[in-house]
Design a protein around this motif. Structure first.
Motif, PDB file in Angstrom:
ATOM      1  N   GLY A  70     -73.755 -41.168 -62.040  1.00  0.00           N
ATOM      2  CA  GLY A  70     -73.180 -40.643 -60.793  1.00  0.00           C
ATOM      3  C   GLY A  70     -71.728 -41.096 -60.651  1.00  0.00           C
ATOM      4  N   GLY A  73     -69.362 -39.366 -58.236  1.00  0.00           N
ATOM      5  CA  GLY A  73     -69.757 -39.290 -56.830  1.00  0.00           C
ATOM      6  C   GLY A  73     -68.825 -40.122 -55.959  1.00  0.00           C
ATOM      7  N   ASN A  74     -69.147 -40.183 -54.674  1.00  0.00           N
ATOM      8  CA  ASN A  74     -68.305 -40.949 -53.753  1.00  0.00           C
ATOM      9  C   ASN A  74     -68.303 -42.427 -54.127  1.00  0.00           C
ATOM     10  OD1 ASN A  74     -68.136 -38.478 -52.522  1.00  0.00           O
ATOM     11  ND2 ASN A  74     -68.309 -39.310 -50.452  1.00  0.00           N
ATOM     12  N   ASN A  75     -69.461 -42.989 -54.378  1.00  0.00           N
ATOM     13  CA  ASN A  75     -69.494 -44.410 -54.759  1.00  0.00           C
ATOM     14  C   ASN A  75     -68.829 -44.624 -56.111  1.00  0.00           C
ATOM     15  OD1 ASN A  75     -70.919 -45.035 -52.487  1.00  0.00           O
ATOM     16  ND2 ASN A  75     -72.907 -45.222 -53.496  1.00  0.00           N
ATOM     17  N   ASP A 145     -71.978 -38.041 -65.205  1.00  0.00           N
ATOM     18  CA  ASP A 145     -72.189 -37.245 -63.989  1.00  0.00           C
ATOM     19  C   ASP A 145     -72.551 -35.822 -64.421  1.00  0.00           C
ATOM     20  OD1 ASP A 145     -71.221 -37.866 -60.821  1.00  0.00           O
ATOM     21  OD2 ASP A 145     -71.708 -35.785 -61.321  1.00  0.00           O
ATOM     22  N   ILE A 146     -73.389 -35.194 -63.646  1.00  0.00           N
ATOM     23  CA  ILE A 146     -73.741 -33.799 -63.948  1.00  0.00           C
ATOM     24  C   ILE A 146     -72.609 -32.854 -63.554  1.00  0.00           C
ATOM     25  CG2 ILE A 146     -76.263 -34.026 -63.864  1.00  0.00           C
ATOM     26  CD1 ILE A 146     -76.095 -32.993 -60.930  1.00  0.00           C
ATOM     27  N   ASN A 147     -71.564 -33.406 -62.915  1.00  0.00           N
ATOM     28  CA  ASN A 147     -70.400 -32.599 -62.570  1.00  0.00           C
ATOM     29  C   ASN A 147     -69.217 -33.053 -63.416  1.00  0.00           C
ATOM     30  OD1 ASN A 147     -67.810 -32.256 -60.589  1.00  0.00           O
ATOM     31  ND2 ASN A 147     -69.274 -30.577 -60.399  1.00  0.00           N
ATOM     32  N   ILE A 182     -78.125 -35.809 -67.498  1.00  0.00           N
ATOM     33  CA  ILE A 182     -79.410 -35.102 -67.539  1.00  0.00           C
ATOM     34  C   ILE A 182     -79.642 -34.454 -66.181  1.00  0.00           C
ATOM     35  CG2 ILE A 182     -81.883 -35.395 -67.904  1.00  0.00           C
ATOM     36  CD1 ILE A 182     -81.201 -38.086 -69.242  1.00  0.00           C
ATOM     37  N   ARG A 195     -73.291 -27.951 -58.567  1.00  0.00           N
ATOM     38  CA  ARG A 195     -72.549 -29.120 -59.062  1.00  0.00           C
ATOM     39  C   ARG A 195     -72.855 -29.397 -60.537  1.00  0.00           C
ATOM     40  NH1 ARG A 195     -70.466 -33.303 -55.080  1.00  0.00           N
ATOM     41  NH2 ARG A 195     -70.079 -35.125 -56.357  1.00  0.00           N
ATOM     42  N   PRO A 266     -84.883 -37.740 -64.401  1.00  0.00           N
ATOM     43  CA  PRO A 266     -83.676 -38.232 -65.087  1.00  0.00           C
ATOM     44  C   PRO A 266     -83.529 -39.753 -64.962  1.00  0.00           C
ATOM     45  CG  PRO A 266     -83.158 -36.207 -63.907  1.00  0.00           C
ATOM     46  CD  PRO A 266     -84.572 -36.567 -63.533  1.00  0.00           C
ATOM     47  N   GLY A 284     -79.701 -48.046 -57.457  1.00  0.00           N
ATOM     48  CA  GLY A 284     -79.031 -48.114 -56.157  1.00  0.00           C
ATOM     49  C   GLY A 284     -79.486 -47.057 -55.172  1.00  0.00           C
ATOM     50  N   PHE A 310     -79.136 -49.381 -52.273  1.00  0.00           N
ATOM     51  CA  PHE A 310     -78.132 -50.305 -51.730  1.00  0.00           C
ATOM     52  C   PHE A 310     -78.392 -50.589 -50.258  1.00  0.00           C
ATOM     53  CE2 PHE A 310     -75.585 -47.458 -54.649  1.00  0.00           C
ATOM     54  CZ  PHE A 310     -75.594 -48.324 -55.721  1.00  0.00           C
ATOM     55  N   ASN A 343     -71.091 -36.234 -46.344  1.00  0.00           N
ATOM     56  CA  ASN A 343     -70.743 -36.291 -47.768  1.00  0.00           C
ATOM     57  C   ASN A 343     -71.868 -35.665 -48.603  1.00  0.00           C
ATOM     58  OD1 ASN A 343     -72.719 -38.225 -47.677  1.00  0.00           O
ATOM     59  ND2 ASN A 343     -71.318 -39.977 -47.919  1.00  0.00           N
TER      60      ASN A 343
HETATM   61  P1  NAI Z   1     -72.631 -38.574 -54.154  1.00  0.00           P
HETATM   62  O1  NAI Z   1     -73.490 -37.397 -53.946  1.00  0.00           O
HETATM   63  O2  NAI Z   1     -71.209 -38.518 -53.729  1.00  0.00           O
HETATM   64  O3  NAI Z   1     -72.635 -39.001 -55.673  1.00  0.00           O
HETATM   65  C1  NAI Z   1     -73.717 -38.809 -56.521  1.00  0.00           C
HETATM   66  C2  NAI Z   1     -73.201 -38.261 -57.826  1.00  0.00           C
HETATM   67  O4  NAI Z   1     -74.292 -38.205 -58.714  1.00  0.00           O
HETATM   68  C3  NAI Z   1     -72.652 -36.851 -57.715  1.00  0.00           C
HETATM   69  O5  NAI Z   1     -71.347 -36.804 -58.263  1.00  0.00           O
HETATM   70  C4  NAI Z   1     -73.620 -36.004 -58.536  1.00  0.00           C
HETATM   71  O6  NAI Z   1     -72.981 -34.944 -59.194  1.00  0.00           O
HETATM   72  C5  NAI Z   1     -74.165 -37.030 -59.487  1.00  0.00           C
HETATM   73  N1  NAI Z   1     -75.486 -36.781 -60.077  1.00  0.00           N
HETATM   74  C6  NAI Z   1     -76.594 -36.240 -59.543  1.00  0.00           C
HETATM   75  N2  NAI Z   1     -77.612 -36.245 -60.421  1.00  0.00           N
HETATM   76  C7  NAI Z   1     -77.145 -36.848 -61.531  1.00  0.00           C
HETATM   77  C8  NAI Z   1     -77.705 -37.168 -62.784  1.00  0.00           C
HETATM   78  N3  NAI Z   1     -78.962 -36.865 -63.068  1.00  0.00           N
HETATM   79  N4  NAI Z   1     -76.939 -37.798 -63.694  1.00  0.00           N
HETATM   80  C9  NAI Z   1     -75.646 -38.114 -63.418  1.00  0.00           C
HETATM   81  N5  NAI Z   1     -75.044 -37.818 -62.265  1.00  0.00           N
HETATM   82  C10 NAI Z   1     -75.792 -37.200 -61.325  1.00  0.00           C
HETATM   83  O7  NAI Z   1     -73.395 -39.779 -53.423  1.00  0.00           O
HETATM   84  P2  NAI Z   1     -72.862 -41.246 -53.058  1.00  0.00           P
HETATM   85  O8  NAI Z   1     -72.422 -41.244 -51.652  1.00  0.00           O
HETATM   86  O9  NAI Z   1     -71.948 -41.727 -54.107  1.00  0.00           O
HETATM   87  O10 NAI Z   1     -74.232 -42.052 -53.110  1.00  0.00           O
HETATM   88  C11 NAI Z   1     -74.880 -42.226 -54.342  1.00  0.00           C
HETATM   89  C12 NAI Z   1     -76.299 -42.720 -54.170  1.00  0.00           C
HETATM   90  O11 NAI Z   1     -76.282 -43.994 -53.577  1.00  0.00           O
HETATM   91  C13 NAI Z   1     -77.161 -41.814 -53.283  1.00  0.00           C
HETATM   92  O12 NAI Z   1     -78.440 -41.716 -53.820  1.00  0.00           O
HETATM   93  C14 NAI Z   1     -77.218 -42.582 -52.013  1.00  0.00           C
HETATM   94  O13 NAI Z   1     -78.387 -42.308 -51.282  1.00  0.00           O
HETATM   95  C15 NAI Z   1     -77.210 -44.008 -52.517  1.00  0.00           C
HETATM   96  N6  NAI Z   1     -76.764 -44.919 -51.489  1.00  0.00           N
HETATM   97  C16 NAI Z   1     -75.499 -44.812 -50.966  1.00  0.00           C
HETATM   98  C17 NAI Z   1     -75.102 -45.669 -49.963  1.00  0.00           C
HETATM   99  C18 NAI Z   1     -73.736 -45.590 -49.399  1.00  0.00           C
HETATM  100  O14 NAI Z   1     -72.911 -44.830 -49.844  1.00  0.00           O
HETATM  101  N7  NAI Z   1     -73.420 -46.395 -48.407  1.00  0.00           N
HETATM  102  C19 NAI Z   1     -76.024 -46.676 -49.416  1.00  0.00           C
HETATM  103  C20 NAI Z   1     -77.317 -46.684 -50.033  1.00  0.00           C
HETATM  104  C21 NAI Z   1     -77.646 -45.852 -51.047  1.00  0.00           C
END
Ligand code: NAI
Length: 515
Positions: A70, A73-75, A145-147, A182, A195, A266, A284, A310, A343
């Motif tokens: 990921g 993604g944002n994180n 990342d899948i994107n 994946i 995405r 995955p 996480g 997290f 987001n």
């Molecule tokens: P996001 O949606 O911005 O980022 C997730 C990324 O994962 C995306 O870029 C997406 O394209 C990618 N992705 C999806 N499936 C994939 C795969 N099979 N392989 C590789 N990449 C893949 O989400 P964000 O905000 O970064 O959060 C990530 C995760 O962390 C989420 O599951 C969220 O619930 C969890 N989380 C986040 C918290 C926070 O931001 N404060 C707190 C607790 C958990």
């Protein structure tokens, strides 16, 4: 904004009869005082016992790589951008003046531990000053990342950093493109389909496993790494079924991947690939990746696994606040936790099966505190009504809003209602935890301990010591789960000081009660 805290303290010199250093190894003796308890119908019998432990810590942090699932993604983009900004000590302009890179919100980088009293003042030491730890600036970071957006595009899309910082990071960030990943559409929300343009081809789950294994191997060789940690910060998946014959044992999960069974997610593949490559795996997100077969495989291969989800914002506060209420003798009766966020995480959680994973991990967090007090919650009664709502509101982007109402019963039939409104960039709370998870995991690979009965051994493969940073801690079977934030912090700090040979009971401060 304070400068990075590590520079604010002089180095710590330990003079302890309990600790010896030989070469690179610090060995420390620790007397662990623990009560042996027997509970019967006639009452509780307590026998305080002393147990002699020895800890050995290798003082040289390993060259460590962090692979994020990921990454785009944002994180993911926030973690990479923040590391670059900290490495270069970047300053950027904001509406309210210049801002410099920091690591606020990271337990390892920005907290201190109480050492004692020097005659004039209380003395604290930085958390990462007790034992040598990897610096987040030295982590080698990459991922999947899948994107296919590069990390500059990902950072713009995330709406987390300020424009001036984004422009300063652009040249470095646009060079980084996530590795293909994946994608099995059944596991994340259907609204994520568009995405998925950076996907490893083919249907064979075994081939996907081999590809991820080879990515990990290549990363390790290319950067000459001694320790690799794979961390899932990709979309929340739905739960997988846990079934005998599917994922109940290590053998079963490997066979199920070979047979490309539908229920293999995955994240299951990433966890198995990591373990087989000797890399530690941390989840996480809330889904139940760490099925019994994966835990068994990790144990067989002597690598750590940790999870789930997290503990960054609303739940982190809950794990401190409910502990505080119960410790005050008040009885939380109702906890309603409402969120809206805009987001991609919010978008993914707007579908029922992914929301359900989150709901489960957010719900269990008060259990240990409720169970701790049978005066408030007698046997057979249930804990507080606990309701969790998450809504997707695109306009607010990563600026998540969490509104919590806590109603407690107080003295003589009264009620106390606390209403909490929490607004902040979600990823700026989560990213520091990602550093902490990696830094602590690496540290725990360098610690072994011996008891009176057993020779030196490492910690259990299920690394419950990471619980401070995770909403629904995965622990070794049959061991208790702890959620209360300050107790978790205290336990971690105590362990570190024990390993350094300086553990004390200084919170008692008995010396100040003398007449
Ligand atoms: P996001 O949606 O911005 O980022 C997730 C990324 O994962 C995306 O870029 C997406 O394209 C990618 N992705 C999806 N499936 C994939 C795969 N099979 N392989 C590789 N990449 C893949 O989400 P964000 O905000 O970064 O959060 C990530 C995760 O962390 C989420 O599951 C969220 O619930 C969890 N989380 C986040 C918290 C926070 O931001 N404060 C707190 C607790 C958990």
């Amino acid at each position: 904004t304070p400068s990075p805290p590590t520079t604010a303290y002089p180095p710590l010199k330990v003079v302890s009869p309990l600790a010896t250093v030989t070469g690179q190894t610090l060995e420390a003796a620790f007397e662990y005082r623990r009560n042996t308890i027997t509970t019967t119908a006639n009452g509780i019998t307590v026998e305080p016992k002393r147990h002699q432990y020895r800890f050995k810590t290798n003082l040289k942090p390993k060259k460590t790589g962090l692979l994020l699932v990921g990454l785009g993604g944002n994180n993911g983009s926030t973690v990479v951008g923040a590391t670059l900004a900290n490495k270069e000590a970047l300053t950027w302009q904001t509406r309210t003046g210049p801002q410099t890179a920091n690591y606020l919100g990271s337990v390892t980088q920005s907290t201190t531990v109480h050492l004692g009293w020097d005659g004039k003042q209380q003395v604290y030491v930085p958390f990462n000053g007790i034992l040598p730890m990897v610096s987040p600036n030295d982590l080698v970071i990459d991922g999947w990342d899948i994107n296919n957006a590069n990390l500059y595009e990902a950072m713009v899309r995330a709406r987390v950093f300020q424009p001036d910082l984004i422009q300063q990071l652009k040249p470095a960030m646009e060079q980084i493109v996530p590795k293909p990943s994946i994608y099995y559409p059944d596991f994340i929300a259907s609204n994520q389909g568009a995405r998925a343009n950076n996907v490893i081809p083919g249907e064979s789950k075994q081939e996907h496993l081999e590809r991820i294994r080879s990515d990990i191997r290549e990363f390790k060789q290319k950067h000459d790494l001694e320790c690799v940690i794979v961390l899932w910060t990709a979309n929340t998946e739905r739960y997988t079924d846990i079934q005998a014959g599917l994922n109940g044992t290590a053998e079963e999960i490997l066979a199920s991947i070979a047979a490309s069974k539908d229920e293999i997610s995955p994240s299951n593949i990433f966890a198995v690939a990591s373990i087989l490559e000797g890399a530690h795996y941390i989840n996480g997100s809330p889904q139940n990746t760490l099925v019994p077969g994966i835990v068994e495989l990790a144990t067989q291969h002597g690598v750590f696994v940790g999870g789930d989800d997290f503990k960054s914002g609303q739940t982190k506060l809950k794990s401190a606040l409910v502990d505080f209420l119960v410790t005050s003798g008040l009885k939380p009766e109702s906890i309603v936790s409402y969120n809206h966020l805009g987001n991609n995480d919010g978008k993914n959680l707007s579908e029922a099966r992914q929301f359900r994973s989150k709901e489960i991990s957010k719900s269990s967090v008060v259990d240990d505190m409720v169970a701790s007090n049978k005066i408030l919650y007698p046997e057979g009664s249930h804990g507080p009504d606990h309701c969790i709502v998450i809504k997707y509101v695109p306009f607010v982007g990563d600026s998540k809003r969490a509104m919590d109402e806590y109603i407690s019963s107080i003295f003589m039939g009264g009620h106390q209602t606390l209403a909490i409104h929490n607004t902040c960039e979600d990823s700026l709370l989560a990213a520091p935890l990602i550093f902490d998870l990696a830094i602590l995991t690496e540290l725990f690979t360098r610690i072994t301990y011996a008891t009176e009965e057993n020779g030196f051994t490492g910690f259990h493969s299920v690394l419950s010591l990471l619980s401070l940073l995770l909403k629904a801690p995965v622990v070794p079977e049959g061991t208790p789960v702890g959620n209360a934030f300050m107790r978790q912090f205290g336990a971690l700090a105590k362990l570190l000081t024990a390993c350094a040979g300086i553990a004390s009971d200084n919170e008692l401060q008995l010396e100040f009660f003398t007449k």
